[in-house]
Design a protein around this motif. Structure first.
Motif, PDB file in Angstrom:
ATOM      1  N   ALA A 145      70.589  28.240  55.245  1.00  0.00           N
ATOM      2  CA  ALA A 145      69.561  28.087  54.213  1.00  0.00           C
ATOM      3  C   ALA A 145      68.523  29.198  54.355  1.00  0.00           C
ATOM      4  O   ALA A 145      68.413  29.841  55.395  1.00  0.00           O
ATOM      5  N   THR A 146      67.754  29.399  53.303  1.00  0.00           N
ATOM      6  CA  THR A 146      66.757  30.466  53.271  1.00  0.00           C
ATOM      7  C   THR A 146      65.387  29.938  53.650  1.00  0.00           C
ATOM      8  O   THR A 146      64.951  28.891  53.152  1.00  0.00           O
ATOM      9  N   ILE A 147      64.683  30.662  54.528  1.00  0.00           N
ATOM     10  CA  ILE A 147      63.326  30.316  54.945  1.00  0.00           C
ATOM     11  C   ILE A 147      62.346  30.998  54.009  1.00  0.00           C
ATOM     12  O   ILE A 147      62.374  32.214  53.825  1.00  0.00           O
ATOM     13  N   VAL A 148      61.447  30.196  53.416  1.00  0.00           N
ATOM     14  CA  VAL A 148      60.370  30.737  52.581  1.00  0.00           C
ATOM     15  C   VAL A 148      59.052  30.198  53.134  1.00  0.00           C
ATOM     16  O   VAL A 148      58.685  29.060  52.870  1.00  0.00           O
ATOM     17  N   PRO A 149      58.327  30.987  53.942  1.00  0.00           N
ATOM     18  CA  PRO A 149      57.099  30.477  54.558  1.00  0.00           C
ATOM     19  C   PRO A 149      55.932  30.446  53.567  1.00  0.00           C
ATOM     20  O   PRO A 149      55.820  31.307  52.683  1.00  0.00           O
ATOM     21  N   GLN A 150      55.074  29.450  53.730  1.00  0.00           N
ATOM     22  CA  GLN A 150      53.801  29.402  53.002  1.00  0.00           C
ATOM     23  C   GLN A 150      52.695  29.196  54.029  1.00  0.00           C
ATOM     24  O   GLN A 150      52.680  28.192  54.746  1.00  0.00           O
ATOM     25  N   ALA A 151      51.765  30.132  54.108  1.00  0.00           N
ATOM     26  CA  ALA A 151      50.758  30.129  55.167  1.00  0.00           C
ATOM     27  C   ALA A 151      49.767  28.985  55.029  1.00  0.00           C
ATOM     28  O   ALA A 151      49.360  28.378  56.021  1.00  0.00           O
ATOM     29  N   VAL A 152      49.350  28.699  53.817  1.00  0.00           N
ATOM     30  CA  VAL A 152      48.355  27.654  53.563  1.00  0.00           C
ATOM     31  C   VAL A 152      48.810  26.844  52.367  1.00  0.00           C
ATOM     32  O   VAL A 152      49.210  27.410  51.343  1.00  0.00           O
TER      33      VAL A 152
END
Length: 522
Positions: free
Chosen positions: A252-259
């Motif tokens: 699966a693909t990681i899509v980070p969101q900082a806040v």
């Protein structure tokens, strides 16, 4: 796939190749093959900076692509990862970093109005020998990759690419360090939230961390084509293992969101075609109640996972119907065991709302009588607390059972319902009250976004309940309405005597309400 994180990085590159692995929205994208190459570059950079196999690498930074690369690079350099909670104050972070024995610190640049490195220096606490600011990150990697680039002077006292004399470490050396990592080596030290005392570092091996990640991914049906929006912080067990590592082992693909920002999250779901969304109930409520929700295409969403003792059935239904998540699951875990139970796709609304599902990741679950404490045992249970054998012995008994401090019950299908924390229970007029039960009733009141209940001293009854209630956006909730709702559904001794309306409640990184702060502020 060998049960080490370096082996998992290499295996994923070979297995998933050109499929998207990591997305930094608006910035960069990496396939699994490119991710493996970039991770090796990070490992070379850390090695050239002075990090050695067996060292501990602390990361104090929010969810970004750089966090992912730094963490995997540290593992491939043979180091042990020490994630640091971004919500900690500088003295608290300095304490964790110091007690972890970290020889390397990777720290974010200015973020949300804070300069964490400057704050750390101001504490006067000794810092690790090697400190790498993410502000110097690109130059560090350029030099590790052997690429020329203009030098920008680093901050005084930081070993940047130039003042540390960093040069690319030999590729064979990095490969040897990665191969030398063994499944039973310590992969990470995760510090507990410290909500009831000083935090402790829970140690896990590569085999255990990947075991949790694989089990979570299999139950959730995570796989190639999924895009997982990572709002849960990487410094938590859930974010690191049920998030980052679960994506790595499943494709699966990681899509980070900082806040977390509901509007930004809705934008990312639409533009990046997010399919998996995990986080506390407040995250899902924030999206459901956002005024622009209906203007976004959320058709890619298929799975929502949350951690909560109990949910209102109406919230599960709204996540399914209004967000379009065909599958909604709840799970239970803690730093020492990360994912211990989990609902399964196909479970009905009642099971998802009122339980945390059945044993997962090889765990056994039983209820200690007469106290009702939840006990866990299994192959992915932490090794113990760092440098604290007494606390380890107090938490894990001679038969290998972890005493969680949570109170719960098991139904006939083995589904676990966590009713409360042992320390959160209170006695009103001789009767025991479980705040989680009251909180579930409050969550069922239209207009309530979140609620927390604590016991407060009372001269006549010993303790009485006080409820803290956060109204949903755009809804008004009257105190008298809250009390009437409770009286209609609860025995008299369970009904809170006082109610305080608040704009928000304090939370830890996993979304758990920090009740000790509520007690201090009452």
């Amino acid at each position: 796939m060998d049960k080490t994180i370096p082996a998992a990085v290499a295996w994923a590159a070979g297995r998933f190749g050109d499929a998207p692995a990591l997305i930094d929205p608006g910035q960069a994208r990496w396939t699994f093959a490119e991710l493996a190459e970039q991770v090796r570059t990070v490992a070379r950079a850390l090695t050239a900076a002075g990090a050695a196999p067996g060292d501990r690498v602390a990361i104090w930074a929010p969810n970004t692509a750089r966090w992912v690369l730094a963490a995997l690079g540290a593992s491939c350099a043979g180091a042990t990862l020490v994630p640091v909670d971004t919500r900690l104050s500088a003295p608290e972070a300095a304490d964790v970093i110091g007690r972890s024995g970290a020889g390397v610190l990777i720290v974010t640049g200015p973020f949300l109005g804070r300069d964490r490195l400057a704050e750390l220096r101001a504490t006067g606490s000794p810092l690790p020998e090697i400190v790498i600011s993410l502000a110097a990150w690109d130059e560090l990697l350029d030099r590790a990759a052997g690429e020329p680039g203009a030098h920008t002077a680093g901050e005084p006292g930081i070993r940047t690419a130039e003042d540390a004399g960093i040069r690319a470490a030999a590729e064979p050396g990095i490969r040897a360090a990665a191969v030398a990592v063994m499944p039973d080596d310590v992969s990470d030290i995760l510090f507990t939230s410290g909500t009831t005392g000083r935090s402790r570092g829970a140690m896990s091996t590569h085999r255990q961390s990947l075991g949790v990640a694989t089990a979570w991914a299999e139950i959730a049906g995570l796989g190639p084509g999924d895009r997982h929006l990572m709002v849960n912080p990487f410094f938590s067990g859930f974010g690191l293992k049920a998030g980052l590592l679960a994506c790595l082992v499943s494709g699966a693909t990681i899509v980070p969101q900082a806040v977390f920002d509901p509007g930004r999250t809705l934008d990312l779901v639409e533009t990046e075609r997010i399919s998996v969304l995990t986080g506390p109930p407040t995250l899902h409520l924030g999206l459901l109640d956002h005024p622009d929700r209906t203007g976004h295409d959320l058709s890619s969403l298929r799975l929502a996972v949350t951690e909560a003792a109990m949910l209102a059935p109406s919230l599960v239904t709204r996540i399914r119907d209004d967000l379009g998540c065909r599958t909604v699951l709840t799970a239970y875990g803690l730093t020492e065991a990360v994912v211990a139970t989990m609902c399964r796709p196909g479970d009905d609304v009642r099971t998802v709302a009122s339980t945390s599902g059945r044993a997962a990741a090889g765990f056994e679950v039983r209820i200690d009588r007469p106290g009702g404490e939840v006990l866990l045992r299994g192959p992915n249970l932490m090794l113990g607390y760092l440098d604290d054998p007494e606390a380890t012995a107090a938490a894990i008994d001679a038969d290998g059972w972890l005493h969680t401090g949570d109170v719960g019950r098991l139904d006939e299908h083995g589904n676990l319902t966590v009713t409360d924390r042992i320390k959160d229970m209170y006695v009103c007029g001789g009767f025991t009250v479980y705040p989680a039960e009251v909180e579930r009733v409050l969550a069922g009141l239209p207009g309530v976004a979140e609620a927390a209940v604590i016991g407060v001293p009372d001269r006549r009854l010993g303790e009485i309940g006080k409820a803290f209630v956060v109204p949903r956006a755009g809804h008004g909730v009257a105190i008298v309405e809250v009390l009437q709702h409770c009286r209609a559904q609860l025995a008299g001794y369970k009904v809170p005597r006082t109610v305080e309306l608040r704009a928000e409640l304090p939370h830890d990184a996993s979304g758990k309400v920090l009740k000790h702060l509520l007690r201090e502020s009452r």
